[in-house]
Enzyme design. Sequence first.
Site, PDB file in Angstrom:
ATOM      1  NE  ARG A  99      -2.949  -1.114   3.328  1.00 59.89           N
ATOM      2  CZ  ARG A  99      -3.287  -0.692   4.176  1.00 59.89           C
ATOM      3  NH1 ARG A  99      -4.196   0.489   4.310  1.00 59.89           N
ATOM      4  NH2 ARG A  99      -3.259  -1.092   5.786  1.00 59.89           N
TER       5      ARG A  99
ATOM      6  N   GLY B  66       9.234  -3.398  12.518  1.00 60.40           N
ATOM      7  CA  GLY B  66      10.030  -2.250  11.558  1.00 60.40           C
ATOM      8  C   GLY B  66       9.085  -1.114  11.182  1.00 60.40           C
TER       9      GLY B  66
HETATM   10  C1  UD1 Z   1      -0.198  -8.399  13.630  1.00 65.40           C
HETATM   11  C2  UD1 Z   1      -0.848  -9.325  14.596  1.00 65.40           C
HETATM   12  C3  UD1 Z   1      -1.937  -8.706  15.195  1.00 65.40           C
HETATM   13  C4  UD1 Z   1      -1.740  -6.961  15.600  1.00 65.40           C
HETATM   14  C5  UD1 Z   1      -1.079  -6.250  14.512  1.00 65.40           C
HETATM   15  C6  UD1 Z   1      -0.541  -5.178  14.889  1.00 65.40           C
HETATM   16  C7  UD1 Z   1      -0.172 -11.507  14.235  1.00 65.40           C
HETATM   17  C8  UD1 Z   1      -0.530 -12.924  13.603  1.00 65.40           C
HETATM   18  N1  UD1 Z   1      -1.114 -10.769  14.115  1.00 65.40           N
HETATM   19  O1  UD1 Z   1      -1.172  -8.429  12.588  1.00 65.40           O
HETATM   20  O2  UD1 Z   1      -2.429  -9.574  16.397  1.00 65.40           O
HETATM   21  O3  UD1 Z   1      -2.822  -6.490  16.238  1.00 65.40           O
HETATM   22  O4  UD1 Z   1       0.160  -7.045  14.053  1.00 65.40           O
HETATM   23  O5  UD1 Z   1      -0.062  -4.194  13.670  1.00 65.40           O
HETATM   24  O6  UD1 Z   1       0.804 -11.408  14.813  1.00 65.40           O
HETATM   25  N2  UD1 Z   1       5.935  -9.399   9.078  1.00 65.40           N
HETATM   26  C9  UD1 Z   1       7.070 -10.234   8.586  1.00 65.40           C
HETATM   27  N3  UD1 Z   1       6.856 -11.259   8.088  1.00 65.40           N
HETATM   28  C10 UD1 Z   1       5.632 -11.953   7.851  1.00 65.40           C
HETATM   29  C11 UD1 Z   1       4.400 -11.302   8.155  1.00 65.40           C
HETATM   30  C12 UD1 Z   1       4.704  -9.987   8.909  1.00 65.40           C
HETATM   31  O7  UD1 Z   1       8.286  -9.927   8.816  1.00 65.40           O
HETATM   32  O8  UD1 Z   1       5.534 -13.108   7.221  1.00 65.40           O
HETATM   33  C13 UD1 Z   1       6.062  -8.296   9.800  1.00 65.40           C
HETATM   34  C14 UD1 Z   1       5.258  -7.058   8.994  1.00 65.40           C
HETATM   35  O9  UD1 Z   1       6.723  -6.504   7.945  1.00 65.40           O
HETATM   36  C15 UD1 Z   1       5.274  -6.215   9.814  1.00 65.40           C
HETATM   37  C16 UD1 Z   1       4.843  -7.000  11.183  1.00 65.40           C
HETATM   38  O10 UD1 Z   1       5.243  -8.335  10.854  1.00 65.40           O
HETATM   39  O11 UD1 Z   1       6.144  -5.333  10.253  1.00 65.40           O
HETATM   40  C17 UD1 Z   1       3.178  -7.314  11.362  1.00 65.40           C
HETATM   41  O12 UD1 Z   1       2.625  -7.668  10.010  1.00 65.40           O
HETATM   42  P1  UD1 Z   1       1.263  -7.282   9.530  1.00 65.40           P
HETATM   43  O13 UD1 Z   1       0.716  -8.225   8.398  1.00 65.40           O
HETATM   44  O14 UD1 Z   1       1.160  -5.807   9.508  1.00 65.40           O
HETATM   45  O15 UD1 Z   1       0.327  -7.558  10.716  1.00 65.40           O
HETATM   46  P2  UD1 Z   1      -0.967  -8.716  10.795  1.00 65.40           P
HETATM   47  O16 UD1 Z   1      -0.335 -10.030  10.847  1.00 65.40           O
HETATM   48  O17 UD1 Z   1      -1.926  -8.171  10.066  1.00 65.40           O
END
Ligand code: UD1
Length: 458
Positions: free
Chosen positions: A13, A105
Site C-alpha cells: 500500500r 520495523g
Molecule cells: C499483527 C498481529 C496482530 C496485531 C497487528 C498489529 C499476528 C498474527 N497478528 O497483524 O495481532 O494487532 O500485527 O499491527 O501477529 N511480518 C514479517 N513477516 C511476515 C508477516 C509479517 O516480517 O511473514 C512483519 C511485517 O513486516 C510487519 C509485522 O510483521 O512489520 C506485522 O505484520 P502485519 O501483516 O502488518 O500484521 P498482521 O499479521 O496483520
Amino acid sequence: MNVVILAAGMGKRMQSALPKVLHPLAGKPLLQHVIDAARSLVPSKLCVIYGHGGAAVPAMVAGLAAEGQAPIATALQEPQLGTGHAVMQALPQLDDAQPTLILYGDVPLTTVASLRALVDAAGSDKLGILTVEQSNPFGLGRIVREGGKIVRIVEEKDASAAEKAIHEINSGILVVPTVHLKKWLASLSNNNAQGEYYLTDIVAKAVADGVQVVSAHPSAEWEVAGVNSKVQLAELERRHQLNIAQRLLEQGVTLMDPARIDVRGELICGRDVTIDVGCVFEGRVELADGVTLGPHSVLINARIGAGALIKPFCHIEDAVVGAASQIGPYARLRPGTTLAEDVHIGNFVEIKNSQVAAHSKANHLAYVGDATIGSRVNIGAGTITCNYDGANKFRTVIEDDAFIGSDSQLIAPVTVGKGATLGAGTTLSKDAPAGKLTISRAKQITIENWTRPVKVKK
Ligand code: UD1
Ligand code: CA
C-alpha cells in the site's frame, strides 16, 4: 535481552519501489527509529528479519554499525508465512538465557519508556504484551481476557462477533522467555483464516503451559501505530513533529506555530530562542541563547551563536554563524562557512568554505568562495571571488578593514591588503597593497558634440 525486529512485510500500500521500512520519518528510515529505540535498551542480541526489497534493508542496517553497540544481525524470511514464521528465522541467533523482545520495523514511535515498562512487567519468566484500548480496533488482533487475565489473542479474520467487539488490541510488541518462545514456535500451525503462522498463537500456548501473561500499555495509540500507507506515514510524521515541538515549548523555546516546524535530526536550543513558521532542521543544529529565526529557513548541521538573527528564507548548511550576526533574508551559507561575531550577510549572498572575521559585512548580491576575510571588511554589492579556473580552486584573502567596491571580481589566488580599498568595478588579478586605492577600470570619457542617431524616414 534479545530483540527481534520484524521487517519482512512488503508494504504494497505504500505504492513504492522502496521497501516500506526504509521510508523516512523525520528524515530517518522507519526501521532506524525502531533500531534506535531497541539500542536504548542495550540488547545483547539484535536481529532484523527482512524479506522484500532485496539487499536494501541489510545494506541500511550494515550502515548503522557503531562502536560500542552490539552488531545487528539480519535474517531473510522468504517466503513470508506470517509473524510467527518471521520470528522463527531469528531463533538461531537468540540467547536462551535472556528474554526476547519482538518489535515491528514499521511501528516507529514506540517510546523507550513503554518498552521498558513492558520488559519490566514480564521479567524473565512471564510473557508480556503491549496492548492498548483503541476506539477503532478493526483489522487488529484482539486481547481476549477471562476473569481479567489474558488467555489468547484472536485475529480480526478469525474473530467471532463477540470478539470483534473487544477494543483492547495487540500492538504486536511482545516479550517472551526465549526457551519457551522456541518451544511454542516449533508447535505453531497455520490452520487459520489466513493460512499463516501467527506469532499471537503463542499466548494461548503460554496459558496452557502455566506461564503467566501480563500486559503493559503505551501512553497513547500513536506509540503503537504502524505505517502501511503514505497516509499513515504522513499522520505519524505530524504526530512525531508535534511531540518534538511540545518538548521544545516545554524547554522554553518560542515557536510561532508548533504545527509548522520540521525537525529531521537533533535540534538543541538555548534560552529565549524564537523560531518562526516553516523552518526545517536537519542533522545536528544548535541555536544558542537568544537566537531568532525568521520564517522559512533550512538549517542543516549548523551552529548559530548567541543573539544571532536569521531573517526569512535562508539556507545554512555545515556552517557556523557567530554571536549577534545577522543573516538574510535570502542568504545561503554553504559547507565550510564560519562567521565570527557580528557579521552581516544580506540578501542573495552566497558564502562557501570561507572564514569571515568579526564585524564584517556582505549585505547584497555577492559570491564569496574559498576566502579568508578579516575583521570590519565591507564587501560591496555584486562582488565575486573568482575561485575556480575550470580545473582548480584558489583562495582569496581579504585583510582587516579592507573595502571592496561594488561589482568587483577578485581572481584567486589574490590578496587584498589591510585597509585597502578596491574601486567599484575592479577586476583584481594581482594583489592589492594595504592602505591604498586599487582600481581597474577603463577611464570615463564624455564625447562632446555627440548626438543620438535618428530613425531614417523611408
Ligand atoms: C499483527 C498481529 C496482530 C496485531 C497487528 C498489529 C499476528 C498474527 N497478528 O497483524 O495481532 O494487532 O500485527 O499491527 O501477529 N511480518 C514479517 N513477516 C511476515 C508477516 C509479517 O516480517 O511473514 C512483519 C511485517 O513486516 C510487519 C509485522 O510483521 O512489520 C506485522 O505484520 P502485519 O501483516 O502488518 O500484521 P498482521 O499479521 O496483520
Ligand atoms: Ca498490519
